[in-house]
Design an enzyme around this catalytic site. Structure first.
Site, PDB file in Angstrom:
ATOM      1  N   ASN A  13       0.877  -1.176   0.000  1.00  0.00           N
ATOM      2  CA  ASN A  13       0.000   0.000   0.000  1.00  0.00           C
ATOM      3  C   ASN A  13       0.910   1.220   0.000  1.00  0.00           C
ATOM      4  O   ASN A  13       1.510   1.548   1.018  1.00  0.00           O
ATOM      5  CB  ASN A  13      -0.898  -0.025   1.251  1.00  0.00           C
ATOM      6  N   LYS A  15       0.158   4.201  -0.133  1.00  0.00           N
ATOM      7  CA  LYS A  15      -0.471   5.386   0.483  1.00  0.00           C
ATOM      8  C   LYS A  15      -0.240   6.590  -0.435  1.00  0.00           C
ATOM      9  O   LYS A  15      -0.188   6.436  -1.654  1.00  0.00           O
ATOM     10  CB  LYS A  15       0.048   5.597   1.906  1.00  0.00           C
ATOM     11  N   HIS A  99      -9.519   1.262   4.798  1.00  0.00           N
ATOM     12  CA  HIS A  99      -8.247   1.423   5.500  1.00  0.00           C
ATOM     13  C   HIS A  99      -8.464   2.340   6.701  1.00  0.00           C
ATOM     14  O   HIS A  99      -9.269   3.271   6.640  1.00  0.00           O
ATOM     15  CB  HIS A  99      -7.183   2.005   4.555  1.00  0.00           C
ATOM     16  N   GLU A 101      -6.922   4.719   7.785  1.00  0.00           N
ATOM     17  CA  GLU A 101      -6.740   6.157   7.490  1.00  0.00           C
ATOM     18  C   GLU A 101      -7.984   6.728   6.812  1.00  0.00           C
ATOM     19  O   GLU A 101      -8.283   7.913   6.978  1.00  0.00           O
ATOM     20  CB  GLU A 101      -5.467   6.336   6.641  1.00  0.00           C
ATOM     21  N   GLU A 170      -5.371  -4.818  10.455  1.00  0.00           N
ATOM     22  CA  GLU A 170      -4.317  -3.837  10.690  1.00  0.00           C
ATOM     23  C   GLU A 170      -4.605  -3.093  11.992  1.00  0.00           C
ATOM     24  O   GLU A 170      -5.400  -2.147  11.997  1.00  0.00           O
ATOM     25  CB  GLU A 170      -4.266  -2.816   9.550  1.00  0.00           C
ATOM     26  N   GLY A 176       2.662   2.263  10.856  1.00  0.00           N
ATOM     27  CA  GLY A 176       3.633   3.349  10.728  1.00  0.00           C
ATOM     28  C   GLY A 176       4.337   3.694  12.035  1.00  0.00           C
ATOM     29  O   GLY A 176       5.027   4.695  12.127  1.00  0.00           O
ATOM     30  N   SER A 212       3.512  -2.202  10.294  1.00  0.00           N
ATOM     31  CA  SER A 212       4.960  -2.290  10.497  1.00  0.00           C
ATOM     32  C   SER A 212       5.542  -3.655  10.099  1.00  0.00           C
ATOM     33  O   SER A 212       6.452  -4.163  10.761  1.00  0.00           O
ATOM     34  CB  SER A 212       5.337  -1.934  11.938  1.00  0.00           C
TER      35      SER A 212
HETATM   36  P1  13P Z   1       3.119   0.372   7.716  1.00  0.00           P
HETATM   37  O1  13P Z   1       3.588  -0.923   7.098  1.00  0.00           O
HETATM   38  O2  13P Z   1       3.868   1.573   7.227  1.00  0.00           O
HETATM   39  O3  13P Z   1       3.016   0.276   9.201  1.00  0.00           O
HETATM   40  O4  13P Z   1       1.613   0.595   7.172  1.00  0.00           O
HETATM   41  C1  13P Z   1       0.692  -0.435   7.278  1.00  0.00           C
HETATM   42  C2  13P Z   1      -0.501  -0.084   6.490  1.00  0.00           C
HETATM   43  O5  13P Z   1      -1.264   0.785   6.861  1.00  0.00           O
HETATM   44  C3  13P Z   1      -0.718  -0.796   5.220  1.00  0.00           C
HETATM   45  O6  13P Z   1      -1.997  -0.568   4.727  1.00  0.00           O
END
Ligand code: 13P
Length: 252
Positions: A13, A15, A99, A101, A170, A176, A212
């Site tokens: 992803n 982002k 997601h 976010e 997740e 992150g 992560s």
């Molecule tokens: P990270 O791998 O940067 O923690 O992000 C995970 C994520 O949100 C994947 O959709």
């Protein structure tokens, strides 16, 4: 015991990262190293403007690609939205939905996320439905209740639909932050998700872990029987790191 009946799936992803120069280097890196991950389905979900670039640079590579969101609506006066039909028309294979976010910064409800999953499925796109609890919810011991609540409208889509989608767990506190759930912590939630899916009449849905994930922790996560792959954020922006995750062997 590790369940080998579901083929592993690793999705990057991106982002809101990338530009045409950065992307072409990253995609060239993926193309050249992907052979090592042949026992794994590999995909990238990229920002809408780069779908075209990804389609042309990944053609014939074995790495599939998708979007990070999709509209619940089929068409109409919805300025700024992108329909599942448009994505399918373009050849898109996957769409992330729900997601964390999107849930937290855009107020997406559990029902909206399920509607988006249904819209994707109707267009022949595989939705990757993301669920996960916040730190506050985890500390209050609400993890399972939150996941159940988030999944309820998705389960209501019925067994035929469920059989065609992917779930990604997740935990928001692991995204992150560098703080991964331990394999055992993740497995406990994955097993609960699997029980819910089984109760809804589907056994072979892939359930990915995200938060992560790195080359250094992927193998231990993949050792868990109900972790069928990973949804990778930051580490998906470095070709060698992402490919190492895709190639990680579960230790048995
Ligand atoms: P990270 O791998 O940067 O923690 O992000 C995970 C994520 O949100 C994947 O959709």
């Amino acid at each position: 015991m590790v369940n080998h009946s579901r083929k592993r799936l690793v999705i990057g992803n991106w982002k809101m990262h990338g530009d045409t120069v950065f992307n072409s280097e990253l995609l060239a890196g993926l193309r050249s190293g992907i052979a090592d991950a042949s026992n794994c389905d590999v995909a990238v979900c990229v920002p809408f403007p780069y779908l075209y670039q990804v389609r042309s640079l990944l053609e014939g590579s074995g790495v599939s690609w998708g979007a990070q969101d999709v509209s619940r609506h089929e068409k109409g006066a919805y300025t700024g939205e992108v329909s599942a039909g448009m994505l399918a028309d373009f050849g898109c294979r996957w769409a992330l939905v729900g997601h964390s976010e999107r849930r937290s910064y855009h107020g997406e409800s559990d029902q909206l996320v399920a509607d988006k999953a249904a819209a994707a499925l109707a267009a022949g796109i595989t939705p990757v439905v993301c669920v996960g609890e916040t730190l506050q919810e985890q500390e209050a011991g609400q993890t399972h209740a939150v996941i159940e609540r988030q999944l309820a409208p998705v389960l209501a889509l019925g067994a035929d639909s469920l059989a065609k989608l992917v779930i990604a767990y997740e935990p928001v506190w692991a995204i992150g932050t560098g703080k991964t759930a331990t394999p055992e912590q993740a497995q406990e939630v994955h097993a609960a998700i699997r029980r819910q899916l089984n109760a809804a009449g589907v056994g072979q849905v892939r359930v990915l872990y995200g938060g992560s994930v790195k080359a250094s922790n992927a193998a231990s996560l993949f050792t868990m029987p109900d972790i069928d792959g990973a949804l990778v954020g930051g580490a998906a922006l470095v070709a060698s790191e992402f490919l190492s995750i895709a190639a990680a062997q579960a230790s048995e």
